[in-house]
Write a protein that holds these residues in place. Structure first.
Motif, PDB file in Angstrom:
ATOM      1  N   ILE A  29     -88.531  75.164  86.085  1.00 29.22           N
ATOM      2  CA  ILE A  29     -87.919  74.582  87.283  1.00 29.22           C
ATOM      3  C   ILE A  29     -88.936  74.429  88.404  1.00 29.22           C
ATOM      4  CG2 ILE A  29     -86.190  74.944  89.087  1.00 29.22           C
ATOM      5  CD1 ILE A  29     -84.470  76.354  87.029  1.00 29.22           C
ATOM      6  N   ILE A  30     -89.656  75.510  88.722  1.00 21.82           N
ATOM      7  CA  ILE A  30     -90.547  75.456  89.885  1.00 21.82           C
ATOM      8  C   ILE A  30     -91.795  74.627  89.620  1.00 21.82           C
ATOM      9  CG2 ILE A  30     -89.709  77.672  90.747  1.00 21.82           C
ATOM     10  CD1 ILE A  30     -92.161  79.017  89.658  1.00 21.82           C
ATOM     11  N   THR A  31     -92.138  74.413  88.354  1.00 23.89           N
ATOM     12  CA  THR A  31     -93.309  73.579  88.043  1.00 23.89           C
ATOM     13  C   THR A  31     -92.897  72.169  87.626  1.00 23.89           C
ATOM     14  OG1 THR A  31     -93.362  74.319  85.723  1.00 23.89           O
ATOM     15  CG2 THR A  31     -94.664  75.582  87.326  1.00 23.89           C
ATOM     16  N   ALA A  32     -91.642  71.789  87.861  1.00 27.29           N
ATOM     17  CA  ALA A  32     -91.188  70.439  87.500  1.00 27.29           C
ATOM     18  C   ALA A  32     -92.055  69.353  88.128  1.00 27.29           C
ATOM     19  CB  ALA A  32     -89.719  70.263  87.889  1.00 27.29           C
ATOM     20  N   PRO A  33     -92.460  69.472  89.410  1.00 30.00           N
ATOM     21  CA  PRO A  33     -93.349  68.426  89.957  1.00 30.00           C
ATOM     22  C   PRO A  33     -94.671  68.306  89.195  1.00 30.00           C
ATOM     23  CG  PRO A  33     -92.414  69.753  91.734  1.00 30.00           C
ATOM     24  CD  PRO A  33     -92.065  70.441  90.460  1.00 30.00           C
ATOM     25  N   ILE A  34     -95.168  69.422  88.670  1.00 29.22           N
ATOM     26  CA  ILE A  34     -96.457  69.393  87.978  1.00 29.22           C
ATOM     27  C   ILE A  34     -96.338  68.666  86.643  1.00 29.22           C
ATOM     28  CG2 ILE A  34     -98.271  70.809  86.933  1.00 29.22           C
ATOM     29  CD1 ILE A  34     -97.708  72.943  89.004  1.00 29.22           C
ATOM     30  N   TRP A  35     -95.388  69.096  85.783  1.00 28.10           N
ATOM     31  CA  TRP A  35     -95.339  68.471  84.457  1.00 28.10           C
ATOM     32  C   TRP A  35     -94.749  67.066  84.505  1.00 28.10           C
ATOM     33  CZ3 TRP A  35     -90.320  67.600  82.929  1.00 28.10           C
ATOM     34  CH2 TRP A  35     -89.326  68.469  83.388  1.00 28.10           C
ATOM     35  N   LEU A  36     -93.897  66.774  85.486  1.00 30.76           N
ATOM     36  CA  LEU A  36     -93.448  65.388  85.645  1.00 30.76           C
ATOM     37  C   LEU A  36     -94.604  64.492  86.103  1.00 30.76           C
ATOM     38  CD1 LEU A  36     -89.912  65.792  87.275  1.00 30.76           C
ATOM     39  CD2 LEU A  36     -90.438  64.846  85.014  1.00 30.76           C
ATOM     40  N   TYR A  37     -95.449  65.027  86.988  1.00 36.29           N
ATOM     41  CA  TYR A  37     -96.611  64.255  87.427  1.00 36.29           C
ATOM     42  C   TYR A  37     -97.581  64.009  86.273  1.00 36.29           C
ATOM     43  CZ  TYR A  37    -101.039  63.087  89.619  1.00 36.29           C
ATOM     44  OH  TYR A  37    -102.224  62.486  89.934  1.00 36.29           O
ATOM     45  N   GLN A  38     -97.743  64.986  85.390  1.00 33.53           N
ATOM     46  CA  GLN A  38     -98.647  64.806  84.259  1.00 33.53           C
ATOM     47  C   GLN A  38     -98.146  63.719  83.317  1.00 33.53           C
ATOM     48  OE1 GLN A  38    -101.610  66.179  84.298  1.00 33.53           O
ATOM     49  NE2 GLN A  38    -100.960  67.156  86.213  1.00 33.53           N
ATOM     50  N   ILE A  39     -96.828  63.632  83.138  1.00 27.40           N
ATOM     51  CA  ILE A  39     -96.266  62.552  82.329  1.00 27.40           C
ATOM     52  C   ILE A  39     -96.592  61.200  82.958  1.00 27.40           C
ATOM     53  CG2 ILE A  39     -94.124  61.512  81.491  1.00 27.40           C
ATOM     54  CD1 ILE A  39     -92.968  64.333  81.290  1.00 27.40           C
ATOM     55  N   TRP A  40     -96.398  61.108  84.272  1.00 23.96           N
ATOM     56  CA  TRP A  40     -96.691  59.859  84.970  1.00 23.96           C
ATOM     57  C   TRP A  40     -98.186  59.560  84.953  1.00 23.96           C
ATOM     58  CZ3 TRP A  40     -99.533  59.343  89.559  1.00 23.96           C
ATOM     59  CH2 TRP A  40     -99.563  58.053  90.083  1.00 23.96           C
ATOM     60  N   ALA A  41     -99.033  60.583  85.144  1.00 23.94           N
ATOM     61  CA  ALA A  41    -100.481  60.371  85.178  1.00 23.94           C
ATOM     62  C   ALA A  41    -101.010  59.895  83.828  1.00 23.94           C
ATOM     63  CB  ALA A  41    -101.184  61.666  85.595  1.00 23.94           C
ATOM     64  N   PHE A  42    -100.363  60.318  82.738  1.00 23.64           N
ATOM     65  CA  PHE A  42    -100.800  59.859  81.417  1.00 23.64           C
ATOM     66  C   PHE A  42    -100.501  58.374  81.250  1.00 23.64           C
ATOM     67  CE2 PHE A  42     -99.726  59.130  76.892  1.00 23.64           C
ATOM     68  CZ  PHE A  42    -100.991  59.323  76.355  1.00 23.64           C
ATOM     69  N   LEU A  43     -99.401  57.897  81.861  1.00 20.70           N
ATOM     70  CA  LEU A  43     -99.043  56.481  81.758  1.00 20.70           C
ATOM     71  C   LEU A  43     -99.726  55.621  82.815  1.00 20.70           C
ATOM     72  CD1 LEU A  43     -95.200  56.907  81.192  1.00 20.70           C
ATOM     73  CD2 LEU A  43     -96.948  56.540  79.451  1.00 20.70           C
ATOM     74  N   ALA A  44    -100.202  56.247  83.889  1.00 15.89           N
ATOM     75  CA  ALA A  44    -100.723  55.502  85.038  1.00 15.89           C
ATOM     76  C   ALA A  44    -101.900  54.596  84.714  1.00 15.89           C
ATOM     77  CB  ALA A  44    -101.107  56.475  86.156  1.00 15.89           C
ATOM     78  N   PRO A  45    -102.874  54.979  83.843  1.00 19.82           N
ATOM     79  CA  PRO A  45    -104.011  54.074  83.593  1.00 19.82           C
ATOM     80  C   PRO A  45    -103.611  52.707  83.065  1.00 19.82           C
ATOM     81  CG  PRO A  45    -104.522  56.277  82.827  1.00 19.82           C
ATOM     82  CD  PRO A  45    -103.072  56.284  83.203  1.00 19.82           C
ATOM     83  N   GLY A  46    -102.464  52.606  82.401  1.00 15.57           N
ATOM     84  CA  GLY A  46    -102.027  51.321  81.887  1.00 15.57           C
ATOM     85  C   GLY A  46    -101.133  50.552  82.834  1.00 15.57           C
ATOM     86  N   LEU A  47    -100.944  51.060  84.058  1.00 15.26           N
ATOM     87  CA  LEU A  47    -100.065  50.424  85.018  1.00 15.26           C
ATOM     88  C   LEU A  47    -100.865  49.712  86.105  1.00 15.26           C
ATOM     89  CD1 LEU A  47     -97.437  53.298  85.511  1.00 15.26           C
ATOM     90  CD2 LEU A  47     -97.333  51.387  83.910  1.00 15.26           C
ATOM     91  N   THR A  48    -100.222  48.731  86.713  1.00 14.21           N
ATOM     92  CA  THR A  48    -100.840  48.061  87.857  1.00 14.21           C
ATOM     93  C   THR A  48    -100.674  48.917  89.108  1.00 14.21           C
ATOM     94  OG1 THR A  48     -98.794  46.880  88.403  1.00 14.21           O
ATOM     95  CG2 THR A  48    -100.284  45.832  86.822  1.00 14.21           C
ATOM     96  N   ARG A  49    -101.293  48.456  90.201  1.00 17.68           N
ATOM     97  CA  ARG A  49    -101.216  49.227  91.446  1.00 17.68           C
ATOM     98  C   ARG A  49     -99.771  49.341  91.934  1.00 17.68           C
ATOM     99  NH1 ARG A  49    -101.330  48.232  96.927  1.00 17.68           N
ATOM    100  NH2 ARG A  49    -102.358  49.827  98.185  1.00 17.68           N
TER     101      ARG A  49
END
Length: 293
Positions: free
Chosen positions: A91-111
């Motif tokens: 629960i308390i680390t939800a921002p961390i692991w949710l951000y890691q999911i997004w960061a893994f997808l971010a290189p293939g995304l536009t600005r």
């Protein structure tokens, strides 16, 4: 030449399979380290959280029912504290692991899609916590209902590990369920699915939500099922509304761009169709003549 090709791919933002695997390993390690740190911090919060989870059992005692949590193994008390601490860490680390999911997808995304990802994180974390809170609110009703199937003169003994396992799975499942509408909005904003497509599936979506609420609550507890299903249905239609508004604005922007370039997308170019028909008829005439000869 190979080096130039790699440099070209890097400039275009493309990654090879090996680079994707390295990036995935990096994100998993960061998420795991965050969970470990959260686990350490969770040990200091085990007692108050355990008191909250034990509250439905204490409520049964106040109603005159003999309800007791039992430990069937020597190490079960320690294992239970680790389980609760891990639940707190998630629960308390939800921002961390949710951000890691997004960061893994971010290189293939536009600005612009990356900005959508930031909005996804900003909405997913509070909705995940809201889902956990909603599950905790219906937990006493579930425990109270299940206790009614036991004769009142019998003691209601519950194994502590199994009780906590049920409560944790319920909260995590409902928390993830509350995040799913945000995922639909995210898919709409990156252009994968349109709002009309989401809206057309509203019957299937409601059926899935009701089945999900029925699986996470006892079949006889219709009130708890309604308390879980109602906000999820509401969130689904909010997601549909946001997707439709986004599609409408996007269509207007595209129509304006077409007008600036003098392109009319409302009807096809009839002159081109006439040219194609005439050329097709010219190609067929010699063939017919040859057949007659």
């Amino acid at each position: 030449m190979a080096k130039e090709g790699r440099e070209t791919r890097n400039r275009q933002g493309r990654m090879s399979l090996g680079e994707h695997l390295v990036e995935l390993r990096k994100r998993l390690i960061i998420a795991a380290l965050g969970l470990v740190l959260g686990l350490v911090g969770g040990f200091f919060l085990v007692n108050p959280v355990w008191d909250l989870l034990r509250k439905p059992i204490n409520d049964l005692k106040l109603q005159g029912r003999e309800a007791v949590l039992t430990y069937s193994a020597i190490t079960e008390g320690f294992d239970l504290r680790i389980q609760i601490a891990l639940f707190i860490a998630v629960i308390i680390t939800a921002p961390i692991w949710l951000y890691q999911i997004w960061a893994f997808l971010a290189p293939g995304l536009t600005r612009k899609e990356k900005l959508y990802g930031v909005g996804f994180l900003g909405a997913a974390v509070p909705l995940f916590l809201a889902g956990i809170f909603a599950a905790w609110m219906v937990l006493p009703n579930i425990v109270r209902l299940m206790s009614t199937f036991q004769p009142s003169e019998d003691a209601f003994f519950l194994q502590a590990r199994l009780y906590v396992d049920f409560a944790v799975k319920l909260m995590l499942a409902v928390g993830v369920g509350f995040v799913m509408p945000v995922v639909l909005v995210m898919l709409n904003f990156v252009g994968i699915i349109r709002g009309k497509t989401i809206l057309k599936s509203w019957r299937v979506a409601i059926l899935i939500i009701v089945l999900f609420a029925a699986l996470t609550t006892p079949a006889a507890d219709l009130w708890s099922m309604f308390l879980l299903a109602a906000p999820m249905v509401l969130l689904y239609f909010i997601a549909v509304g946001i997707a439709l508004i986004h599609d409408r604005r996007l269509d207007k922007r595209r129509a304006k761009e077409f007008e600036e370039y003098g392109i009319d997308m409302s009807e096809p170019d009839l002159s081109e169709l006439d040219d194609e028909d005439s050329s097709a008829s010219q190609n067929t005439k010699p063939r017919k003549a040859s057949q007659d000869s």
